[in-house]
Design an enzyme around this catalytic site. Sequence first.
Site, short mmCIF file in Angstrom:
data_model
loop_
_atom_site.label_atom_id
_atom_site.label_comp_id
_atom_site.label_asym_id
_atom_site.label_seq_id
_atom_site.Cartn_x
_atom_site.Cartn_y
_atom_site.Cartn_z
N LEU A 10 86.37 -24.68 75.43
CA LEU A 10 86.57 -23.71 74.36
C LEU A 10 87.54 -24.32 73.35
O LEU A 10 88.56 -24.90 73.74
CB LEU A 10 87.17 -22.42 74.91
CG LEU A 10 86.26 -21.22 75.18
CD1 LEU A 10 87.08 -20.07 75.74
CD2 LEU A 10 85.52 -20.78 73.95
N ASP A 11 87.26 -24.19 72.06
CA ASP A 11 88.18 -24.67 71.04
C ASP A 11 89.56 -24.02 71.22
O ASP A 11 89.65 -22.88 71.68
CB ASP A 11 87.66 -24.34 69.64
CG ASP A 11 86.54 -25.27 69.20
OD1 ASP A 11 86.37 -26.32 69.83
OD2 ASP A 11 85.84 -24.91 68.23
N PRO A 12 90.63 -24.72 70.84
CA PRO A 12 91.98 -24.15 70.97
C PRO A 12 92.13 -22.77 70.32
O PRO A 12 92.80 -21.90 70.87
CB PRO A 12 92.86 -25.20 70.28
CG PRO A 12 92.13 -26.48 70.48
CD PRO A 12 90.68 -26.13 70.37
#
Length: 299
Positions: A37-39
């Site tokens: 998951l992207d930050p």
Amino acid sequence: MNCIINLIKPPGISSNKALYYLKKMTGESHIGHTGTLDPNAAGVLPVCIGKTTKLAEYLLCDEKEYSGEITLGFETDTCDSEGKIIASSNITPSYEDIKSAIKSFTGDITQIPPMFSAIKIHGMNAYEYARKDIEVSIPERKVNVSKFTVNHLYKNKITFSITCSKGTYIRSIARDLGRKLGCYAYLSSLVRTRSGVFDISSGHTFQEINDAVQQGCLEALSCSIRDVLPSMNEVYFSENYYDKISVGNAVLLEKAEKSHIASDENDNYILYCCTKPMAIARIVEREDKKYIQPVKVLV
């Protein structure tokens, strides 16, 4: 400690940082997730702990669901709210324009991942080139979007929900939608609500996981192997075969107490001794006899 935990990752940390926190909490060094998951994104991040990390490869291909927000009128170099603005427009598309445009983003589509991504280019992550202002070509990839719905439009903000295959960059969809509409766009927020069988409604926060660790009951939060691999058939043996299976030895299939054998000889099976999941296994033939061969021992 062998667990499969449905973590709800908060925004603001990377998926690898989330694993770091879990390692500190649990004291377990073998921890892996089943899809980054992207930050800036939040939501479902399935995590395998201990020997269940061997199951991660079977969970990576599962379909994902997201909900989020797209901001119209600007494009950023990261395709999200963290980047610098590189293009802007005063064009304001209508709700009908947007509904019409998203039709070209459903089904099998091709997309180019954002430059600020973990895509490997010549042995380096794409974001490493981007941070050094080095231009490299990122190849297109084929993905599938089975559902893309615009839920609401308010001023220059779109809320949406999307169901897609693994490897789909929602940031790229936001960027490309803005370009198609002629107004530019970036992804301003994102929540993963489902990853395969893992749903946000049954997820756990860091606090809940830490409390369970402190109370010595982390296993109570664990998803069962049967639940996370619902399509995989099962083969059951008596406890007499525990030692043999636990070291990866093949067992005659006819010795099974119960089995659900598929027609495809390449199928994987969950191998049990009594009610304990022991291994992921495949059927092999030797001297005209069928054996069940463990390929991933879980004990």
